[in-house]
Design an enzyme around this catalytic site. Structure first.
Site, PDB file in Angstrom:
ATOM      1  N   LYS A 141      -9.215   2.060  -2.143  1.00 55.06           N
ATOM      2  CA  LYS A 141      -9.509   1.611  -0.776  1.00 55.06           C
ATOM      3  C   LYS A 141     -10.876   2.119  -0.336  1.00 55.06           C
ATOM      4  O   LYS A 141     -11.133   3.321  -0.333  1.00 55.06           O
ATOM      5  CB  LYS A 141      -8.419   2.111   0.172  1.00 55.06           C
ATOM      6  CG  LYS A 141      -8.544   1.604   1.597  1.00 55.06           C
ATOM      7  CD  LYS A 141      -7.361   2.100   2.429  1.00 55.06           C
ATOM      8  CE  LYS A 141      -7.407   1.575   3.855  1.00 55.06           C
ATOM      9  NZ  LYS A 141      -6.238   2.045   4.637  1.00 55.06           N
ATOM     10  N   GLU A 148       0.849  -1.194   0.000  1.00 49.40           N
ATOM     11  CA  GLU A 148       0.000   0.000   0.000  1.00 49.40           C
ATOM     12  C   GLU A 148       0.889   1.251   0.000  1.00 49.40           C
ATOM     13  O   GLU A 148       1.790   1.381   0.815  1.00 49.40           O
ATOM     14  CB  GLU A 148      -0.884   0.005   1.251  1.00 49.40           C
ATOM     15  CG  GLU A 148      -1.686   1.278   1.440  1.00 49.40           C
ATOM     16  CD  GLU A 148      -2.306   1.350   2.829  1.00 49.40           C
ATOM     17  OE1 GLU A 148      -3.248   2.137   3.010  1.00 49.40           O
ATOM     18  OE2 GLU A 148      -1.840   0.630   3.732  1.00 49.40           O
ATOM     19  N   CYS A 191      -5.047  -2.806   3.148  1.00 45.27           N
ATOM     20  CA  CYS A 191      -4.811  -2.587   4.579  1.00 45.27           C
ATOM     21  C   CYS A 191      -6.017  -2.918   5.446  1.00 45.27           C
ATOM     22  O   CYS A 191      -6.389  -4.065   5.597  1.00 45.27           O
ATOM     23  CB  CYS A 191      -4.321  -1.158   4.804  1.00 45.27           C
ATOM     24  SG  CYS A 191      -3.432  -0.945   6.375  1.00 45.27           S
TER      25      CYS A 191
END
Length: 553
Positions: free
Chosen positions: A383, A326, A434
């Protein structure tokens, strides 16, 4: 005087005992996850609180045990999430030391208190079931617990389900997640604890039954004649109904625990098909760039150098694609094409998934980009689950204007759409960035939409080592629930490869620069959970509610 003092101390101890027991049992549940990982304690750590709540519900003299249940929730979630303090100090973000400590303590305390409040809600429901039969209390208690976890996971703050206490050590029971997601594992833990607790709370009724049984035998004219003739004390022979009553709850708990593990073992033992045409050799680069450097020119230089060199080394090994962490390159999409990493992709012709920043108007997203063998962007995943306060401002519509005036930045971070799919040159993938690893519905949706393998990209560099290990445990659960191979790339660790049974094929070191290649396989199977979602929780709520109404009438 001494007797009065002892009496006073005894009352004080009896007053504090429920709080000490609740807090201690919450601590036991808290140590089931990393860094300690005493997963087996999860099967008994809830029972003391259950006993306390049920005892209070049966006694008119005792008040609602709000504080004990709140302490249990605070202890469990507080210990499990103690890695949150790893965000301090945030001086690299320009936050002074003392305000940084205050922010970290607030985040830790808030999430722990939220867990305590949910436990108090559960206890309040259980308190109203004092006159219900034990089996119905177990059913309702399990249903309400799963319902509260589902409610919590639907919000932005979610991590510490009871289910993840079993990952990665007890993979057999984690396989229940293939049936109805993590709540199937949570339900198993709660129901076993409930049966143990009900066996304990019914011990007084058992003792009374035992005395009645003994008296009845003595009253029978032939009951102990033989024993009395030889001068021996009366002894019972044959089947003892009260003895069965004593052990039936524990026996049921033990039997259920074994049965659930057998079901999990059957799922765990199924062979994983590894068709040659479905093989995909993936390389991972763990860049190991401290977050405090990423905002600087030196940090960007190191990131570009480490990820480019790692990509070239893996490409020379003959991998099909390379996955990065990420935010591997902390630049916006418009600047990606000028980086040495993209130049290497064009030269080597190996597909790369590169973490960087996407752009949406004046805002930006944390994104994962697919570069094909010509160095062109062919897909992008944004995300969708952002960390509150850390990555976005809650209630931005209300206080966003104030924050915008105080902020020197022209752009702010936004979340991606919840219903994204991620197509790659090798077929559709399940993408996760994440924090999203904690949300099984994100994975379930993408698997149902045709995702054939998992690509997990993360950066846990600003937390203590226990957090990335818990993060790895979350990814293991998602791999099992969706029956998919998983490749996980992080900035500083732990990067890993996981098979559909949750077995870790390789895991990196922590705070190390590493590259590794592993063959994974694309799969199109659909577990019961992928097809139907979490069907168990609604079933438990409806059935327990219906039985409660029936019993009440």
């Amino acid at each position: 005087m001494q007797k009065k003092q002892n009496k006073y101390q005894g009352k004080e101890l009896s007053f504090l005992l429920p709080y000490l027991i609740s807090f201690a049992s919450g601590v036991l549940m808290g140590v089931t996850v990393a860094p300690i990982g005493a997963w087996f304690l999860a099967w008994i750590a809830l029972a003391p609180l259950w006993v306390l709540v049920v005892t209070s519900s049966k006694s008119k003299k005792q008040s609602f045990p709000f504080l004990p249940s709140f302490l249990w929730g605070m202890a469990y979630h507080g210990i499990a999430l103690s890695w949150i303090m790893g965000i301090h100090p945030m001086t690299w973000l320009g936050v002074p030391w003392w305000p940084s400590l205050a922010i970290a303590l607030f985040c830790w305390g808030f999430i722990s208190a939220l867990g305590g409040i949910l436990l108090s809600i559960w206890a309040a429901v259980m308190l109203r079931l004092g006159e219900q039969k034990s089996w119905l209390r177990v059913l309702i208690g399990t249903a309400v617990w799963c319902g509260l976890e589902s409610l919590w996971s639907a919000g932005p703050l979610w991590w510490s389900s009871l289910a993840y206490t079993q990952s990665p050590h007890n993979l057999v029971i984690v396989h229940l997640g293939q049936l109805s997601g993590p709540n199937a594992v949570t339900a198993a833990i709660v129901v076993v604890n409930g049966l143990i607790a009900e066996g304990w709370t019914n011990r007084r009724d058992t003792e009374n039954a035992e005395r009645i049984f003994s008296v009845s035998r003595q009253l029978l004219p032939f009951g102990n004649a033989k024993s009395e003739q030889v001068g021996e004390p009366a002894q019972r022979t044959g089947f003892s109904a009260p003895l069965w009553f004593v052990n039936k709850y524990l026996a049921t708990a033990a039997g259920l625990l074994i049965t659930l593990h057998l079901i999990g073992f059957i799922l765990y033992s199924r062979p994983v098909a590894q068709l040659p045409e479905a093989a995909l050799k993936v390389g991972i680069v763990q860049g190991n760039i401290p977050n405090r450097l990423l905002r600087s020119s030196e940090g960007f230089r190191r990131a570009e150098e480490n990820y480019t060199n790692g990509y070239i080394a893996l490409a020379n090994q003959g991998v099909d694609a390379v996955l990065t962490a990420e935010g591997a390159l902390p630049v916006f999409q418009r600047n990606l094409m000028a980086t040495t990493l993209v130049a290497a992709v064009k030269e080597k012709g190996v597909v790369a998934w590169i973490g960087a920043f996407g752009e949406t108007g004046r805002s930006y997203t944390i994104s994962l980009f697919t570069f094909n063998n010509r160095g062109e962007i062919v897909s992008r995943y944004d995300k969708a689950k952002l960390v509150p306060l850390g990555e976005y401002i809650p209630f931005e519509g209300i206080i966003g204007g104030i924050v915008q005036r105080l902020s020197p930045l022209d752009a702010h971070q936004v979340a991606g759409a919840a219903n994204q799919v991620f197509d790659t040159p090798f077929g559709r993938a399940i993408a996760s960035i994440c924090y999203e690893s904690a949300f099984p519905e994100q994975f379930r949706y993408q698997a149902a939409a045709g995702g054939q393998f998992i690509l997990s990209s993360s950066n846990d560099a600003h937390y203590s080592p226990s957090m990335p290990f818990q993060h790895h445990a979350q990814d293991i659960m998602r791999a099992i629930e969706t029956d998919r191979w998983s490749a996980r790339a992080t900035n500083t660790g732990y990067s890993a490869f996981v098979d559909p049974h949750g077995r870790t094929l390789w895991i990196s070191g922590y705070n190390t620069y590493e590259t590794h290649a592993e063959t994974i396989y694309r799969r199109q199977t659909k577990t019961l959970y992928v097809r139907w979602g979490d069907w168990l929780t609604p079933l438990l709520l409806i059935s327990s509610g219906g039985l409660w109404l029936f019993q009440k009438r």
